[in-house]
Every structure is written in C-alpha cells, then in structure tokens.
Scaffold this active site. Sequence first.
Site, PDB file in Angstrom:
ATOM      1  N   ILE A   1       1.407  -2.139   4.622  1.00  0.00           N
ATOM      2  CA  ILE A   1       2.202  -2.865   5.050  1.00  0.00           C
ATOM      3  C   ILE A   1       2.387  -3.912   3.985  1.00  0.00           C
ATOM      4  O   ILE A   1       3.371  -4.885   4.066  1.00  0.00           O
ATOM      5  CB  ILE A   1       2.202  -3.275   6.649  1.00  0.00           C
ATOM      6  CG1 ILE A   1       1.151  -4.159   6.785  1.00  0.00           C
ATOM      7  CG2 ILE A   1       2.480  -2.306   7.326  1.00  0.00           C
ATOM      8  CD1 ILE A   1       0.805  -4.685   8.122  1.00  0.00           C
ATOM      9  N   ASP A   2       1.585  -3.987   2.871  1.00  0.00           N
ATOM     10  CA  ASP A   2       1.519  -5.083   1.945  1.00  0.00           C
ATOM     11  C   ASP A   2       2.601  -4.699   0.893  1.00  0.00           C
ATOM     12  O   ASP A   2       3.294  -3.733   1.077  1.00  0.00           O
ATOM     13  CB  ASP A   2       0.218  -5.169   1.197  1.00  0.00           C
ATOM     14  CG  ASP A   2      -0.232  -3.827   0.500  1.00  0.00           C
ATOM     15  OD1 ASP A   2       0.499  -3.312  -0.475  1.00  0.00           O
ATOM     16  OD2 ASP A   2      -1.391  -3.353   0.801  1.00  0.00           O
TER      17      ASP A   2
ATOM     18  N   GLN B   1       1.519   4.136   3.489  1.00  0.00           N
ATOM     19  CA  GLN B   1       1.133   3.429   4.836  1.00  0.00           C
ATOM     20  C   GLN B   1       0.828   2.187   4.882  1.00  0.00           C
ATOM     21  O   GLN B   1       0.639   1.409   5.993  1.00  0.00           O
ATOM     22  CB  GLN B   1      -0.128   4.409   5.405  1.00  0.00           C
ATOM     23  CG  GLN B   1       0.003   5.772   5.538  1.00  0.00           C
ATOM     24  CD  GLN B   1      -1.338   6.579   5.742  1.00  0.00           C
ATOM     25  OE1 GLN B   1      -1.825   6.509   6.988  1.00  0.00           O
ATOM     26  NE2 GLN B   1      -1.947   6.818   4.781  1.00  0.00           N
TER      27      GLN B   1
ATOM     28  N   HIS C   1       4.734   2.953   7.680  1.00  0.00           N
ATOM     29  CA  HIS C   1       4.209   2.057   8.810  1.00  0.00           C
ATOM     30  C   HIS C   1       4.818   0.690   8.685  1.00  0.00           C
ATOM     31  O   HIS C   1       4.115  -0.301   9.270  1.00  0.00           O
ATOM     32  CB  HIS C   1       2.807   2.064   8.725  1.00  0.00           C
ATOM     33  CG  HIS C   1       2.307   3.424   8.987  1.00  0.00           C
ATOM     34  ND1 HIS C   1       0.907   3.776   8.841  1.00  0.00           N
ATOM     35  CD2 HIS C   1       2.916   4.512   9.669  1.00  0.00           C
ATOM     36  CE1 HIS C   1       0.672   4.908   9.247  1.00  0.00           C
ATOM     37  NE2 HIS C   1       1.638   5.535   9.641  1.00  0.00           N
TER      38      HIS C   1
ATOM     39  N   LEU D   1     -12.334   6.984  -2.164  1.00  0.00           N
ATOM     40  CA  LEU D   1     -13.761   6.706  -2.346  1.00  0.00           C
ATOM     41  C   LEU D   1     -14.708   7.685  -1.917  1.00  0.00           C
ATOM     42  O   LEU D   1     -15.877   7.721  -2.516  1.00  0.00           O
ATOM     43  CB  LEU D   1     -14.006   5.113  -1.813  1.00  0.00           C
ATOM     44  CG  LEU D   1     -15.152   4.294  -2.076  1.00  0.00           C
ATOM     45  CD1 LEU D   1     -14.959   4.054  -3.716  1.00  0.00           C
ATOM     46  CD2 LEU D   1     -15.056   3.158  -1.287  1.00  0.00           C
ATOM     47  N   GLU D   2     -14.465   8.200  -0.899  1.00  0.00           N
ATOM     48  CA  GLU D   2     -15.093   9.372  -0.231  1.00  0.00           C
ATOM     49  C   GLU D   2     -14.191  10.309   0.389  1.00  0.00           C
ATOM     50  O   GLU D   2     -13.133  10.012   0.656  1.00  0.00           O
ATOM     51  CB  GLU D   2     -16.048   8.699   0.930  1.00  0.00           C
ATOM     52  CG  GLU D   2     -15.369   7.930   1.856  1.00  0.00           C
ATOM     53  CD  GLU D   2     -16.334   7.030   2.516  1.00  0.00           C
ATOM     54  OE1 GLU D   2     -15.932   6.849   3.929  1.00  0.00           O
ATOM     55  OE2 GLU D   2     -17.290   6.712   2.274  1.00  0.00           O
TER      56      GLU D   2
ATOM     57  N   THR E   1      -6.687   6.794   1.609  1.00  0.00           N
ATOM     58  CA  THR E   1      -6.583   6.948   3.019  1.00  0.00           C
ATOM     59  C   THR E   1      -7.583   7.997   3.565  1.00  0.00           C
ATOM     60  O   THR E   1      -7.993   9.010   3.153  1.00  0.00           O
ATOM     61  CB  THR E   1      -5.157   7.717   3.204  1.00  0.00           C
ATOM     62  OG1 THR E   1      -4.694   7.547   4.734  1.00  0.00           O
ATOM     63  CG2 THR E   1      -4.839   8.699   2.546  1.00  0.00           C
TER      64      THR E   1
ATOM     65  N   ARG F   1      -2.798 -11.927   8.589  1.00  0.00           N
ATOM     66  CA  ARG F   1      -2.496 -11.075   7.745  1.00  0.00           C
ATOM     67  C   ARG F   1      -1.459 -11.192   6.758  1.00  0.00           C
ATOM     68  O   ARG F   1      -1.313 -10.763   5.698  1.00  0.00           O
ATOM     69  CB  ARG F   1      -2.653  -9.698   8.315  1.00  0.00           C
ATOM     70  CG  ARG F   1      -3.867  -9.062   8.877  1.00  0.00           C
ATOM     71  CD  ARG F   1      -3.917  -8.042   9.492  1.00  0.00           C
ATOM     72  NE  ARG F   1      -3.510  -6.896   8.547  1.00  0.00           N
ATOM     73  CZ  ARG F   1      -3.229  -5.754   9.135  1.00  0.00           C
ATOM     74  NH1 ARG F   1      -2.623  -5.486  10.400  1.00  0.00           N
ATOM     75  NH2 ARG F   1      -2.436  -4.693   8.451  1.00  0.00           N
TER      76      ARG F   1
ATOM     77  N   TYR G   1      -1.218 -10.856  13.220  1.00  0.00           N
ATOM     78  CA  TYR G   1      -0.202 -10.398  11.986  1.00  0.00           C
ATOM     79  C   TYR G   1      -0.195 -11.652  11.145  1.00  0.00           C
ATOM     80  O   TYR G   1       0.070 -11.542   9.945  1.00  0.00           O
ATOM     81  CB  TYR G   1       1.195  -9.786  12.248  1.00  0.00           C
ATOM     82  CG  TYR G   1       0.673  -8.420  12.754  1.00  0.00           C
ATOM     83  CD1 TYR G   1       0.562  -7.242  11.621  1.00  0.00           C
ATOM     84  CD2 TYR G   1       0.480  -7.876  14.065  1.00  0.00           C
ATOM     85  CE1 TYR G   1       0.464  -6.002  11.756  1.00  0.00           C
ATOM     86  CE2 TYR G   1       0.112  -6.528  14.389  1.00  0.00           C
ATOM     87  CZ  TYR G   1       0.001  -5.509  12.943  1.00  0.00           C
ATOM     88  OH  TYR G   1      -0.218  -4.273  13.475  1.00  0.00           O
TER      89      TYR G   1
END
Length: 241
Positions: A95-96, A93, A111, A206-207, A179, A59, A56
Amino acid sequence: MIDHGNIVILTGAGISQESGLATFRDADGIWAKVRIEDVATPEAYARDPDRVHRFYNARRRPLAERDVAPNVAHLALARLEADWPGEVLIVTQNIDDLHERAGSRNLLHMHGEMLKVRCGDCGDVVEWLADLGRDDQCASCGTTGRMRPHVVWFGEMPFGMERIEMALAGCRLFISIGTSGNVYPAAGFVQMVRELERAHTLELNLEPSEGATLFAETRYGPATELVPAFVDQLFTEGLSN
Ligand code: BJW
C-alpha cells in the site's frame, strides 16, 4: 531472436523492506507487534475504529512526509516498464507509493493505497496525507465518521482481479518478488500461470516462500541485488523458453 513478450510482476512487502518499511510476517514484522484481527479486518474497524485509525496513521506518516524512498529494486522495475517492448504490469500487494515514485505507471495496487481514504457511505476515494479519524467528513456526500483507509482487509475483495487475471493469462513471464505467499488470491497467481503452460515463473525473495516449489525458477537474496541483476539479464538475453 530475443522474445519480448508480456511480463506480470507481483510484489510484496519484501521489495520495500530495504527502503525501511517493515514486512508483515518476518520475525520483526508488523504481525509480530499487532494482531491481524485487531487492525486488519472489517470487524476490527467496526469494533474499534480509533485503534485501526492509529495503526494506519502511524504507517501513513513516513510515506506522507517522504521519510522513505524507492530503492534500486523499485527503480529497476520502472526501467523495465519504460524500455521493454512488451507490456509490463506490476501488481503490488503493497500500500506504499514507492513503485509510482520510482516511475512505474502500469501499476495495480491490489490491496489498496495508504495515501488514499474512502467513504464507507458513498464509496468516494480521495488522496489523503494527514492523520484520519472519526471526526473526518466525506467531501463528496458530507457524511462524518465513515472515512476509512483505502486498503483491503481480510475478508474483503482485492482490487482489479479481472484485469489481473487477464494479464496473467496473456503473460510470457510471471515474477513474484518479496512476498511470503501466505495471502490469497495473490498466493494463487503462480498456480494460475502454471496451468496455462505458456509462461516462465520466477520467484525472487530473501528466502523460499510458502509456494516456492510451484515456481519454475527461484533466486534468493535481497531484492536490491536480485531485481536489478535480473532486469539487466532480461535486456541482454530476453525471455527464456
Ligand atoms: C525480502 C526482503 C528483501 C524480506 N528482499 N525479499 C483459507 C485458504 C485460502 C484463502 C483463505 C483462507 N481463509 C481466508 C482466506 C482468504 C484470505 C487469506 O488469504 N487468508 C490467509 C491468511 C489464509 N484472503 C483475503 O481475505 C483476501 N480477500 C479475499 O480472498 O477475497 C475473496 C476472493 C475470492 C476469490 C478471488 C478473489 C478474492 C484479502 C487479503 C487482504 C490482505 N490484507 C493485508 C493488509 C492490507 C493493508 C495493509 O498493508 O495494512 O495485505 S495483510 C498483509 O499481507 C498485506 C500484504 O499485502 C499481505 C501479503 O504480505 P506480503 O507482502 O507477502 O508480506 P510478508 O511479510 O508476508 O512477506 C514478505 C516476504 O519478503 C518474506 O518472504 C520475506 O522473506 C521477504 N523479504 N525482506 C527480498 N530485502
């Protein structure tokens, strides 16, 4: 007449990918480099807190040092919240802090938050920009060695579930952005909204995600293209029936 009902937006790691933050389950994602069971469970933290702190801390640094910035998808959602007549709630979701830095205010970090830490003893939550370690002391209760990242690991209860469920029950549009639909309870939100039969459901990713077939509408491409375009469309056309 344009329908300006309430909107709930679920965001995941994909919305921050173009800001330079790694996703989890893509080929070059975080879980391709570290195992969930080594860093993202209460058991991992109990077994080897130093390892979890290292994960962590690495990050936290780019966020604390502002090496990453919100992108146009974050900014478009902030504009939607500011100018939409109905309520817009972002349930992230992530955490930034890129949604809040873009200007979003009605925001729920289900989250947790990377720039906060929590005392495992008294539960006090404080803002934290530095590295965290076992020597750190809780300013509230004085206990040393129990400060942990303020994040939700597997097996722990996400934050704000009551508020989220109420917002889902009252929305006219549910949008899921970036997500993969692998992690519950977030992955189950689309099903909850569908069962009430009063809201449109849209996936922007994206997909196709795990739950793509549950959405009434899907659009695929990078968030920085899809999200601003959809927000523009909302302001000109309103909600679809
Ligand atoms: C782009 C893009 C671009 C890329 N533009 N798109 C069996 C069945 C059902 C449930 C369970 C089960 N066994 C256990 C469970 C429960 C468990 C769970 O879901 N496990 C699954 C693996 C099955 N869940 C939990 O334990 C949760 N707690 C819980 O359930 O409590 C009990 C409860 C009961 C009832 C009600 C309420 C609660 C807690 C989950 C905690 C997750 N924690 C993590 C780490 C947090 C901190 C951290 O960041 O380190 O949260 S794991 C990780 O995954 C992180 C994320 O928030 C989460 C979701 O990931 P996300 O955001 O979807 O990222 P990716 O990488 O998966 O997807 C990115 C997507 O973006 C991809 O689709 C790309 O294509 C796309 N993309 N670039 C647009 N430019």
